[in-house]
Design a protein around this motif. Sequence first.
Motif, PDB file in Angstrom:
ATOM      1  N   GLY A 393       0.787  -1.230   0.000  1.00 50.02           N
ATOM      2  CA  GLY A 393       0.000   0.000   0.000  1.00 50.02           C
ATOM      3  C   GLY A 393       0.811   1.268   0.000  1.00 50.02           C
ATOM      4  O   GLY A 393       0.393   2.282  -0.544  1.00 50.02           O
ATOM      5  N   GLU A 394       1.980   1.231   0.628  1.00 50.48           N
ATOM      6  CA  GLU A 394       2.867   2.388   0.722  1.00 50.48           C
ATOM      7  C   GLU A 394       4.274   1.843   0.892  1.00 50.48           C
ATOM      8  O   GLU A 394       4.437   0.676   1.239  1.00 50.48           O
ATOM      9  CB  GLU A 394       2.547   3.195   1.974  1.00 50.48           C
ATOM     10  CG  GLU A 394       1.329   4.068   1.904  1.00 50.48           C
ATOM     11  CD  GLU A 394       1.259   4.904   3.161  1.00 50.48           C
ATOM     12  OE1 GLU A 394       1.422   6.118   3.049  1.00 50.48           O
ATOM     13  OE2 GLU A 394       1.076   4.329   4.243  1.00 50.48           O
ATOM     14  N   PRO A 395       5.268   2.701   0.707  1.00 50.00           N
ATOM     15  CA  PRO A 395       6.604   2.225   1.046  1.00 50.00           C
ATOM     16  C   PRO A 395       6.636   1.868   2.529  1.00 50.00           C
ATOM     17  O   PRO A 395       6.073   2.591   3.347  1.00 50.00           O
ATOM     18  CB  PRO A 395       7.498   3.431   0.773  1.00 50.00           C
ATOM     19  CG  PRO A 395       6.715   4.319  -0.143  1.00 50.00           C
ATOM     20  CD  PRO A 395       5.269   4.089   0.206  1.00 50.00           C
ATOM     21  N   ASP A 417       7.676  -7.250   0.868  1.00 48.65           N
ATOM     22  CA  ASP A 417       7.060  -5.959   0.571  1.00 48.65           C
ATOM     23  C   ASP A 417       6.578  -6.034  -0.871  1.00 48.65           C
ATOM     24  O   ASP A 417       7.380  -6.204  -1.788  1.00 48.65           O
ATOM     25  CB  ASP A 417       8.119  -4.863   0.757  1.00 48.65           C
ATOM     26  CG  ASP A 417       7.596  -3.497   0.364  1.00 48.65           C
ATOM     27  OD1 ASP A 417       6.373  -3.334   0.207  1.00 48.65           O
ATOM     28  OD2 ASP A 417       8.431  -2.577   0.202  1.00 48.65           O
ATOM     29  N   THR A 418       5.269  -5.938  -1.067  1.00 51.63           N
ATOM     30  CA  THR A 418       4.691  -6.176  -2.387  1.00 51.63           C
ATOM     31  C   THR A 418       4.228  -4.876  -3.017  1.00 51.63           C
ATOM     32  O   THR A 418       3.388  -4.184  -2.460  1.00 51.63           O
ATOM     33  CB  THR A 418       3.495  -7.133  -2.272  1.00 51.63           C
ATOM     34  OG1 THR A 418       2.471  -6.519  -1.492  1.00 51.63           O
ATOM     35  CG2 THR A 418       3.900  -8.448  -1.605  1.00 51.63           C
ATOM     36  N   TRP A 420       2.273  -3.018  -6.034  1.00 54.85           N
ATOM     37  CA  TRP A 420       1.317  -3.152  -7.139  1.00 54.85           C
ATOM     38  C   TRP A 420       0.270  -2.065  -7.001  1.00 54.85           C
ATOM     39  O   TRP A 420       0.393  -1.188  -6.147  1.00 54.85           O
ATOM     40  CB  TRP A 420       0.723  -4.553  -7.201  1.00 54.85           C
ATOM     41  CG  TRP A 420      -0.002  -5.029  -5.978  1.00 54.85           C
ATOM     42  CD1 TRP A 420       0.542  -5.249  -4.736  1.00 54.85           C
ATOM     43  CD2 TRP A 420      -1.385  -5.360  -5.862  1.00 54.85           C
ATOM     44  NE1 TRP A 420      -0.422  -5.692  -3.867  1.00 54.85           N
ATOM     45  CE2 TRP A 420      -1.619  -5.766  -4.535  1.00 54.85           C
ATOM     46  CE3 TRP A 420      -2.455  -5.365  -6.754  1.00 54.85           C
ATOM     47  CZ2 TRP A 420      -2.877  -6.169  -4.071  1.00 54.85           C
ATOM     48  CZ3 TRP A 420      -3.704  -5.772  -6.299  1.00 54.85           C
ATOM     49  CH2 TRP A 420      -3.907  -6.164  -4.974  1.00 54.85           C
ATOM     50  N   GLN A 421      -0.754  -2.074  -7.835  1.00 53.37           N
ATOM     51  CA  GLN A 421      -1.776  -1.026  -7.861  1.00 53.37           C
ATOM     52  C   GLN A 421      -3.135  -1.617  -8.238  1.00 53.37           C
ATOM     53  O   GLN A 421      -3.193  -2.711  -8.815  1.00 53.37           O
ATOM     54  CB  GLN A 421      -1.445   0.008  -8.948  1.00 53.37           C
ATOM     55  CG  GLN A 421      -0.080   0.609  -8.885  1.00 53.37           C
ATOM     56  CD  GLN A 421       0.154   1.551 -10.055  1.00 53.37           C
ATOM     57  OE1 GLN A 421       0.106   1.141 -11.206  1.00 53.37           O
ATOM     58  NE2 GLN A 421       0.383   2.828  -9.768  1.00 53.37           N
ATOM     59  N   THR A 422      -4.187  -0.840  -8.010  1.00 51.50           N
ATOM     60  CA  THR A 422      -5.516  -1.226  -8.495  1.00 51.50           C
ATOM     61  C   THR A 422      -5.408  -1.567  -9.981  1.00 51.50           C
ATOM     62  O   THR A 422      -5.971  -2.553 -10.455  1.00 51.50           O
ATOM     63  CB  THR A 422      -6.507  -0.055  -8.316  1.00 51.50           C
ATOM     64  OG1 THR A 422      -6.484   0.346  -6.942  1.00 51.50           O
ATOM     65  CG2 THR A 422      -7.916  -0.448  -8.706  1.00 51.50           C
ATOM     66  N   ASP A 508       4.733   6.324  -9.948  1.00 55.24           N
ATOM     67  CA  ASP A 508       5.617   6.228  -8.785  1.00 55.24           C
ATOM     68  C   ASP A 508       7.065   6.493  -9.173  1.00 55.24           C
ATOM     69  O   ASP A 508       7.497   6.151 -10.275  1.00 55.24           O
ATOM     70  CB  ASP A 508       5.550   4.819  -8.175  1.00 55.24           C
ATOM     71  CG  ASP A 508       4.267   4.593  -7.398  1.00 55.24           C
ATOM     72  OD1 ASP A 508       3.476   5.541  -7.266  1.00 55.24           O
ATOM     73  OD2 ASP A 508       4.055   3.467  -6.927  1.00 55.24           O
ATOM     74  N   ARG A 523       4.897   8.687  -4.700  1.00 52.37           N
ATOM     75  CA  ARG A 523       4.303   9.218  -5.926  1.00 52.37           C
ATOM     76  C   ARG A 523       5.180  10.342  -6.467  1.00 52.37           C
ATOM     77  O   ARG A 523       5.671  11.163  -5.693  1.00 52.37           O
ATOM     78  CB  ARG A 523       2.892   9.757  -5.659  1.00 52.37           C
ATOM     79  CG  ARG A 523       1.952   8.766  -5.027  1.00 52.37           C
ATOM     80  CD  ARG A 523       1.551   7.651  -5.933  1.00 52.37           C
ATOM     81  NE  ARG A 523       0.821   8.111  -7.110  1.00 52.37           N
ATOM     82  CZ  ARG A 523       0.542   7.325  -8.153  1.00 52.37           C
ATOM     83  NH1 ARG A 523       0.966   6.072  -8.190  1.00 52.37           N
ATOM     84  NH2 ARG A 523      -0.134   7.800  -9.169  1.00 52.37           N
ATOM     85  N   LYS A 620      -3.629   5.677   3.011  1.00 53.09           N
ATOM     86  CA  LYS A 620      -2.486   6.376   2.424  1.00 53.09           C
ATOM     87  C   LYS A 620      -2.446   7.824   2.915  1.00 53.09           C
ATOM     88  O   LYS A 620      -3.484   8.484   2.978  1.00 53.09           O
ATOM     89  CB  LYS A 620      -2.605   6.393   0.910  1.00 53.09           C
ATOM     90  CG  LYS A 620      -2.392   5.046   0.263  1.00 53.09           C
ATOM     91  CD  LYS A 620      -2.212   5.244  -1.229  1.00 53.09           C
ATOM     92  CE  LYS A 620      -2.684   4.061  -2.031  1.00 53.09           C
ATOM     93  NZ  LYS A 620      -2.017   2.804  -1.712  1.00 53.09           N
TER      94      LYS A 620
HETATM   95  O1  PRX Z   1       2.200   4.561  -4.838  1.00 49.89           O
HETATM   96  C1  PRX Z   1       2.100   3.158  -4.876  1.00 49.89           C
HETATM   97  C2  PRX Z   1       1.522   2.667  -3.570  1.00 49.89           C
HETATM   98  O2  PRX Z   1       0.135   2.557  -3.771  1.00 49.89           O
HETATM   99  C3  PRX Z   1      -0.206   2.901  -5.111  1.00 49.89           C
HETATM  100  C4  PRX Z   1      -1.357   2.060  -5.595  1.00 49.89           C
HETATM  101  O3  PRX Z   1      -2.466   2.264  -4.777  1.00 49.89           O
HETATM  102  P1  PRX Z   1      -3.773   1.398  -4.921  1.00 49.89           P
HETATM  103  O4  PRX Z   1      -4.210   1.386  -6.344  1.00 49.89           O
HETATM  104  O5  PRX Z   1      -4.723   1.892  -3.906  1.00 49.89           O
HETATM  105  O6  PRX Z   1      -3.362  -0.071  -4.560  1.00 49.89           O
HETATM  106  C5  PRX Z   1      -2.877  -0.352  -3.290  1.00 49.89           C
HETATM  107  C6  PRX Z   1      -2.761  -1.838  -3.098  1.00 49.89           C
HETATM  108  C7  PRX Z   1      -2.057  -2.551  -4.164  1.00 49.89           C
HETATM  109  C8  PRX Z   1       1.064   2.701  -5.882  1.00 49.89           C
HETATM  110  O7  PRX Z   1       1.084   3.445  -7.072  1.00 49.89           O
HETATM  111  N1  PRX Z   1       2.060   1.357  -3.196  1.00 49.89           N
HETATM  112  C9  PRX Z   1       1.412   0.172  -3.210  1.00 49.89           C
HETATM  113  N2  PRX Z   1       2.209  -0.802  -2.732  1.00 49.89           N
HETATM  114  C10 PRX Z   1       3.391  -0.234  -2.430  1.00 49.89           C
HETATM  115  C11 PRX Z   1       3.304   1.143  -2.738  1.00 49.89           C
HETATM  116  N3  PRX Z   1       4.342   1.980  -2.565  1.00 49.89           N
HETATM  117  C12 PRX Z   1       5.481   1.470  -2.090  1.00 49.89           C
HETATM  118  N4  PRX Z   1       5.646   0.168  -1.763  1.00 49.89           N
HETATM  119  C13 PRX Z   1       4.632  -0.726  -1.912  1.00 49.89           C
HETATM  120  N5  PRX Z   1       4.796  -1.991  -1.570  1.00 49.89           N
END
Ligand code: PRX
Length: 655
Positions: A393-395, A417-418, A420-422, A508, A523, A620
Motif C-alpha cells: 500500500g505504501e513504502p 514488501d509487495t 502493485w496497484q488497483t 511512482d 508518488r 495512504k
Molecule cells: O504509490 C504506490 C503505492 O500505492 C499505489 C497504488 O495504490 P492502490 O491502487 O490503492 O493499490 C494499493 C494496493 C495494491 C502505488 O502506485 N504502493 C502500493 N504498494 C506499495 C506502494 N508503494 C510502495 N511500496 C509498496 N509496496
Amino acid sequence: MSQQIDHLLNEDRRFAPRPEFAENAVAGPGIYDAAKADRLGFWAEQSRELLHWHKPFTNVLDWTSPPFAKWFDDGQLNVAYNCLDRHVEAGNGDRVAIHFEGEPGDSRSITYAELTDEVKRVANVLQSFGVGQGDRVAIYLPMIPEAIASLLAVARLGAAHSVVFGGFSADSLRARIDDAGAKVVITADGGYRKGKPSALKPAVDQALSDRGEGEQATVEKVLVVKRTEQDVEWTEGRDVWWNDVVPDASADHEAEAFDAENPLFILYTSGTTGKPKGILHTSGGYLTQAAFTHRNVFDLHPESDVYWCTADIGWITGHSYVAYGPLANGATQVLYEGTPDFPNPGRWWDVIEKYGVTIFYTAPTAVRSFMKQGREIPQQRDLSSLRLLGSVGEPINPEAWMWFRDVIGGSVSPVVDTWWQTETGAIMISALPGVTETKPGSAQVAMPGISIDVVDEKGEAVGNDAGGLLVVTEPWPSMLRGIWGDPDRFVETYWKMFQDKGYYFAGDGARLDEDGDIWLLGRVDDVMNVSGHRLSTAEIESSLVAHEATAEAAVVGANDETTGQAVVAFVILKESFLKEHSAEGLANTLRTWVGEQIGPIARPRDVYIVGELPKTRSGKIMRRLLRDVAEGREVGDTQTLADTAVMSVISAQVR
Ligand code: PRX
C-alpha cells in the motif's frame, strides 16, 4: 526538469532465506530463468496449472492494438467454478475456506462445500432478478462472508461487480452506481465498527433517491443482508432481504463458461483530479496472476496454512488477496469484520492467536500504528504460528519493516514488501520468500514474467544506483483493460507519457540500488526539489521513523524563498516518548537526526509534532493537504479523507 531522484539513505541489513524455509518453499530459484526464457510460455503454463479452463486457450497474448491487451482470449472459464466447485470436486469440500470473526466476537467457520452452496443460492437469486452476462452489480457491504459470496455469485453469472467500500458516503456510492449503470445493489442493514452497529442501508436509499431530470436510476433490486438488526427503511418491490430469499433458493447452479476477456469487475480509484476512474479487470488473465502471485509470494501451502489479509473487500487488495487469489488456490483464510483496536488494542493479535494464522498480509500504516502503541501489546500474545509477513500500500520504512519482522514475526518470519496497484490487478514487484535475500524497505524485484524498469523522462533506463520513474515495459496478464466508459482517459493517464516505447507509467518514483533491487520512493507528484536536488518523501520519512521516538512521519516540500522548496515534516511520536519529553525538544532532535542520517540537504526546515496524519480511507497519507498547511494556505478538498476532522486538528497544532 530532470526526473533523476537523488538517493541519500543507506540500508545494508540483509536477510537470507532460512534453509528450512527454502527447502519447502513453493517458488524455487529456477523460476526466474524459466520466465525469462519464454515469458508468454511461462504465463500460459501457470494459467493451465493453476486454473481450470472449460475451453482451453491456444492464444496467449494479443497485443495488436496497444494499450488494449487480450490474454488467453480464445479460452473460456468460470471464475467462481475455479474458486469453489473444483475444490469440492477434488475432495476438499470439508476444508475451511473462511474463519469469520465478527467484531462483537461472533464467529463461524465456512467450508468450501458450504461456501459453494451459498454462492450457488445467491447466483440463483440474482438470476431471478434478471442478472446475467454483461450486467453490473454494485456491492456495498461490511467485511462479512456474504461479501465474498456476493462477489463470487456475480462472477459465476458472467456479470461484473463494482464493490464500493463501506466507508464511502451516499454521494460517492451514487456516482459509482450511476457510472457503472448497476442493475442490482447488494448491501446490509449495517456492520460493526468500534463496538457499534454502523448503518449502510440509508446510504443506499439516499444514493438511489432524488434523481434530477434526465437522470435515470438503473437499479431494479436491492438485496439486503441482515447483520446488525437495525431498523431500515424499505422500498416495496425494490428491496429484498437476503435472509428471506437466499436460504430458500436452490443450491443447484451450473457454472457456465465465459470468455477469458469477459469483464469480471470494475473498481473505482480516485485520480488526482476529476471523477473517480472505474478500473476494469477481466477474467482469465486476472485470475491467473492473482492465483500465481498469491501462491508464490505468500508461499501458500493450502493444506496447512491459515492465511489472513487485513484489507477490506472494497479495495483491490481485498479483491485479489481476500477473494480471488486465496480461493482460487483453495486456501483457508481469516476474515475479520472490524477495527484493529476493538475491544482492545491487541485485537488483531488475539485473532492471530485464536486461528493460528501462519501468513499475515497488511499495510505499513497499520504496522506503524502498532509501533506507536508499543511492542508490549503484541508481546502479550502467542504469535508463534506466524511464518510469513507481507506488506502493501505504501513504502514500508526499513524501521517499520524491522519492527514487523522482529516483534510480530519473532525475528524469523520473512517479510515480503509487495508493490502493485488497483490498475495492475496483482503483485508486480516483491521478494520471493524462499529465494530472495531480503532488504528492509526494498520491494526488490519484478515477479517472474513481469518486466519492470526505472527510466528517465525520455524513457531511457537509468541503470543501477540511480532513481527515476517506475514503468512496466511489457503487458501482463492482470493488467487493467481500460477505464470504464472512457478509453481516451485510459490512454492519456497511463500510456501517453511513454507512448513510443509502449510503457505503462505507474506514477511512482523508484530507485535501483547497486544490485538492481527496486526501492519505491513515493508518488512522483510528491517528490520535492530542494536547492535543485530531487528528494523523495519516502527516504526522509524512513529516516524520521528510524529515530526511536518516532512512530510515523509524513514529509512534504513547501515553497521556500532560498531553496525553492524546503522539507517540512509532520511527525507522530511513540506514546512512551510523549510522556517523557517535550515536543519542542524532540522536534529539534529530529531535525538534527535527519541532517546526520541523510545529509544537511534533507534536514527539515520545520518539524511539527502532531497526533494524527491525514489519510485516505485505504490508509495512504494525503501529502497534498499537508502541503497546504506547510505553505499556510487554506486546506484543499478533504472529501477523500477517512476522518475529515483531522486537518483542523493539525492546522491548529501547527499554528
Ligand atoms: O504509490 C504506490 C503505492 O500505492 C499505489 C497504488 O495504490 P492502490 O491502487 O490503492 O493499490 C494499493 C494496493 C495494491 C502505488 O502506485 N504502493 C502500493 N504498494 C506499495 C506502494 N508503494 C510502495 N511500496 C509498496 N509496496
